[in-house]
Design an enzyme around this catalytic site. Structure first.
Site, mmCIF file in Angstrom:
data_model
loop_
_atom_site.group_PDB
_atom_site.id
_atom_site.type_symbol
_atom_site.label_atom_id
_atom_site.label_comp_id
_atom_site.label_asym_id
_atom_site.label_seq_id
_atom_site.Cartn_x
_atom_site.Cartn_y
_atom_site.Cartn_z
ATOM 1 N N LYS A 19 -0.129 11.061 -0.071
ATOM 2 C CA LYS A 19 0.377 9.718 -0.363
ATOM 3 C C LYS A 19 1.609 9.521 0.518
ATOM 4 O O LYS A 19 2.746 9.704 0.081
ATOM 5 C CB LYS A 19 0.710 9.587 -1.850
ATOM 6 C CG LYS A 19 0.965 8.150 -2.282
ATOM 7 C CD LYS A 19 1.096 8.050 -3.794
ATOM 8 C CE LYS A 19 1.506 6.670 -4.246
ATOM 9 N NZ LYS A 19 0.520 5.606 -4.052
HETATM 10 N N1 PPE Z 1 -5.388 4.556 -3.730
HETATM 11 C C1 PPE Z 1 -4.274 4.100 -3.108
HETATM 12 C C2 PPE Z 1 -4.331 3.762 -1.672
HETATM 13 C C3 PPE Z 1 -3.102 3.949 -3.863
HETATM 14 O O1 PPE Z 1 -1.994 3.500 -3.249
HETATM 15 C C4 PPE Z 1 -3.100 4.256 -5.234
HETATM 16 C C5 PPE Z 1 -1.864 4.089 -6.054
HETATM 17 C C6 PPE Z 1 -4.282 4.740 -5.817
HETATM 18 C C7 PPE Z 1 -5.409 4.886 -5.025
HETATM 19 C C8 PPE Z 1 -4.357 5.144 -7.256
HETATM 20 O O2 PPE Z 1 -3.682 6.358 -7.472
HETATM 21 P P1 PPE Z 1 -2.995 6.694 -8.879
HETATM 22 O O3 PPE Z 1 -1.845 5.787 -9.025
HETATM 23 O O4 PPE Z 1 -2.612 8.124 -8.774
HETATM 24 O O5 PPE Z 1 -4.015 6.461 -9.922
HETATM 25 N N2 PPE Z 1 -0.986 3.075 -5.598
HETATM 26 C C9 PPE Z 1 0.390 3.073 -6.026
HETATM 27 C C10 PPE Z 1 1.248 2.150 -5.221
HETATM 28 C C11 PPE Z 1 1.010 0.691 -5.356
HETATM 29 C C12 PPE Z 1 2.052 -0.117 -4.636
HETATM 30 O O6 PPE Z 1 1.786 -1.297 -4.323
HETATM 31 O O7 PPE Z 1 3.157 0.400 -4.385
HETATM 32 C C13 PPE Z 1 0.497 2.864 -7.538
HETATM 33 O O8 PPE Z 1 -0.428 2.380 -8.171
HETATM 34 O O9 PPE Z 1 1.534 3.225 -8.081
#
Ligand code: PPE
Length: 306
Positions: free
Chosen positions: A159
């Site tokens: 990330k």
């Molecule tokens: N894919 C991506 C590309 C992504 O950024 C997130 C979280 C996820 C999947 C889901 O991952 P999880 O949160 O572990 O279930 N995106 C984060 C950032 C959003 C933002 O705009 O800043 C979030 O949801 O916190």
């Protein structure tokens, strides 16, 4: 989304007032995208504030740093304690937590070794990611003309700030075209994920999401939803999803810390199922929000009390 400032930010081990948490414009991360971060939620449960899936998020933060050969100058337990302390100091009942590890101010040039690794933890209040009605009504989305990063280019499982250059292209195009979000395909044309969310479909009462090799982030919410589906006796599998399967799915939804579980009611103006939240999506939401609110006993140990 406007930022709801909180009082203090944890900055390399010290609390500093929100407006003083600043870095130099020549910081490595600003020029070369050298940051890794997390997005975590704390919920106001019936027994007080608690952080959702904290250990999993911290593990992913350390994994992201490892991929980029970044040495975090604090232990797992130190960062964990700092996150809980930041929530207490800011007196949040519920909040979104943004820890970020980045290469700071030191030298110029791609080689980052002469720059420090800085660690910051900010907390803010953040409501529904895709709008207040999205959780019940669902959102209208499109397939992005942008692909997700190809394997062995930018590592999708990290990330890292750099990956969000791709996410911004997806998001900006979708918003400009009147959609709430874009779904990106991977380099081979299979479904990958949203700009900031993982994606699930329901077809014939079975839940399907792309495997980790399809340029997705290993979402904590994704993992929790797979576990909850198994608990509820809903078959769940990781499987390649061709684009057209989206249009003929019975239900489609996004998962993410910010997005939680958000139904998708149309894709490219094609109505999904009956065009509103489907029954399996709703069952998973009831379980998810029951757990995050502490109304359903925390059988998996997913909440850390603040
Ligand atoms: N894919 C991506 C590309 C992504 O950024 C997130 C979280 C996820 C999947 C889901 O991952 P999880 O949160 O572990 O279930 N995106 C984060 C950032 C959003 C933002 O705009 O800043 C979030 O949801 O916190």
């Amino acid at each position: 989304m406007p930022i709801n400032k909180s009082d203090k930010i944890w900055f390399n081990g010290e609390f500093v007032p929100w407006d003083e948490a600043k870095i130099h414009v020549m910081s490595h991360a600003l020029h070369y995208g050298s940051s890794v971060f997390e997005g975590i939620r704390a919920y106001n449960t019936v027994s007080g504030p608690a952080v959702w899936l904290l250990d999993g998020h911290l593990k992913r933060l350390f994994d992201s740093a490892k991929i980029y050969r970044m040495e975090i100058p604090y232990s797992f337990d130190e960062v964990k304690a700092a996150i809980l302390e930041t929530i207490r100091v800011n007196k949040h009942e519920a909040c979104y937590i943004r820890p970020i590890v980045f290469r700071g101010y030191g030298e110029i040039g791609v080689d980052p070794r002469g720059c420090p690794v800085d660690v910051v933890i900010a907390t803010i209040e953040w409501g529904r990611y895709l709008g207040p009605e999205a959780i019940e009504q669902g959102v209208d989305v499109c397939i992005s003309s942008w692909r997700r990063m190809a394997p062995n280019t930018l590592p999708a499982l990290a990330k890292s700030g750099a990956n969000y250059a791709n996410s911004q292209l997806i998001k900006l195009e979708a918003l400009e075209d009147g959609y709430a979000e874009g779904i990106a395909l991977d380099v081979a044309g299979y479904v990958s994920e949203g700009s900031g969310e993982n994606l699930f479909i329901v077809r014939d009462d079975t839940l399907v999401t792309p495997p980790l090799g399809f340029s997705v982030l290993g979402g904590l919410t994704r993992g929790a939803v797979i576990t909850l589906a198994k608990d509820l006796g809903i078959p769940a599998q990781e499987q390649a999803i061709p684009r057209e399967l989206l249009y003929i799915a019975d239900e489609v939804f996004f998962t993410g810390t910010a997005a939680e579980i958000t139904p998708i009611r149309s894709i490219d103006k094609v109505t999904i199922g009956p065009g509103r939240r489907g029954p399996i999506t709703e069952r998973l939401q009831v379980e998810f929000f029951g757990l995050t609110e502490g109304e359903i006993p925390d059988r998996h140990g997913w909440l850390t009390p603040v």
